[in-house]
Each structure stands twice: as C-alpha cells, then as structure tokens.
Design a protein around this motif. Structure first.
Motif, PDB file in Angstrom:
ATOM      1  N   GLU A  15      68.587  47.084  -4.038  1.00  0.00           N
ATOM      2  CA  GLU A  15      69.857  46.640  -4.619  1.00  0.00           C
ATOM      3  C   GLU A  15      69.902  46.829  -6.141  1.00  0.00           C
ATOM      4  N   VAL A  19      69.199  52.338  -9.195  1.00  0.00           N
ATOM      5  CA  VAL A  19      70.629  52.423  -8.930  1.00  0.00           C
ATOM      6  C   VAL A  19      71.336  52.592 -10.267  1.00  0.00           C
ATOM      7  N   TRP A  21      74.758  53.035 -10.607  1.00  0.00           N
ATOM      8  CA  TRP A  21      76.000  52.274 -10.533  1.00  0.00           C
ATOM      9  C   TRP A  21      76.345  52.008  -9.073  1.00  0.00           C
ATOM     10  N   LYS A  22      77.158  51.005  -8.854  1.00  0.00           N
ATOM     11  CA  LYS A  22      77.684  50.680  -7.529  1.00  0.00           C
ATOM     12  C   LYS A  22      79.169  50.403  -7.687  1.00  0.00           C
TER      13      LYS A  22
END
Length: 185
Positions: A15, A19, A21-22
C-alpha cells in the motif's frame, strides 16, 4: 531483433512501498490501462440515477496520476445482464494513430481524439452472454473487433478514421457453451 529490458522496476510493493501515486476511479472497469505520450487511458462504468449506467473514458497524467478528464461516451440500461466477475468496461482501449478506440461491446464503440473528443460512434449488434470480453485491434487503417455472442459470432473491420464498416466475416463456429471471448491479433 533484440528485446529491451526496463531496469529499476520494483520487485515488491504494498500500500505504501514503491507506489508513486494512487488515484481512485469511480465505477467498475476491468480494462487494462493504456499508456501513451505521458497519458494513461482507461474505461469505467458508473451507476447513475434511475435505470442507466454511464460508460466512460478516463485520462490520467502518467507522471502524477491526476485525472486530466473523464467523459461519458455511452449510456446503458442497468438491466443489461452481466456476470458477477465481469465489468461493463472490460475491453481495453486502443491508441491507433491519432485516434483512441473504445469498445463497450454491443453498447457502443467510439473513435475519439487523444483528448477524448468523439469523432465517431458505432453500435455493433450481438448478445454477449456474460458481458463483453474482447478488445479491439488495429490492422493498418482498420479496427478489427470480434463480436462473440449467444445469437451470432462475427469479426468486423471498421474504418479507423470514420467508424464506417469496411467488412464483416461471420465466424463458422459453434462454441460448446454458445459464446466465446476473443481479442484479434
């Protein structure tokens, strides 16, 4: 011809780990994202008020994940039969020259500019059993789509620039369950 490897790709992610970006995308879409010229294109189907579903084309900035635009291309009755493991936005969009081709099975096929402005719309008649599964492919200036339904099965060639039908070939097949899912090569 040699193959090019991309170096530095993460082998693990979670999570938070690796990462960049989400971005939440409303609705349900199983299409694969298409990356082109710093943009990401994908489709989704959202529920609207009443008995309609909105079939949409979404563009994100590849570097930041910011939604550049989100446009409704077609509407569809929410009573349309769909398998629980499918989406009304399953076919993957296609970048073909200066066109973005988006296919939502018998609920609409469209050619847009790379900025999402609709150039042409087309409806192809067939009855998928569990929703559509095949994505369009490009062969020169022709968009090729497999239309596999319980009622009829055919392959169609559409003009990339106008959406006009170039040809149609019925498939001489009787799949065991009466339908199939295919993306042309």
């Amino acid at each position: 011809m040699g193959q090019t490897a991309v170096e530095g790709l993460p082998l693990r992610w979670s999570e938070r780990e690796n990462v960049a970006w989400k971005t939440p995308i409303p609705g349900l879409g199983w299409s694969s994202p298409v990356v082109h010229d710093g943009r990401i294109y994908l489709t989704t189907a959202t529920e609207t008020a009443g008995d309609q579903r909105s079939l949409r084309l979404v563009c994100l900035a590849a570097r930041t994940g910011r939604v550049a635009w989100d446009k409704e291309l077609f509407t569809q009755a929410t009573t349309v039969r769909m398998h629980g493991k499918n989406s009304h936005a399953s076919p993957t969009p296609l970048v073909a020259g200066d066109r973005l081709i988006v296919h939502f099975g018998p609920h609409g096929t469209a050619g847009t500019t790379l900025d999402g402005e609709v150039v042409w719309r087309r409806t192809l008649a067939y009855a998928p059993v569990h929703g559509n599964g095949g994505s369009p492919a490009c062969a020169g200036d022709v968009i090729v789509i497999c239309c596999d339904g319980s009622d009829e099965r055919y392959v169609v060639g559409l003009d990339r620039a106008t959406g006009a039908g170039r040809w149609r070939t019925d498939r001489d097949t009787e799949p065991r369950k009466g339908f199939s899912f295919a993306t042309p090569l």
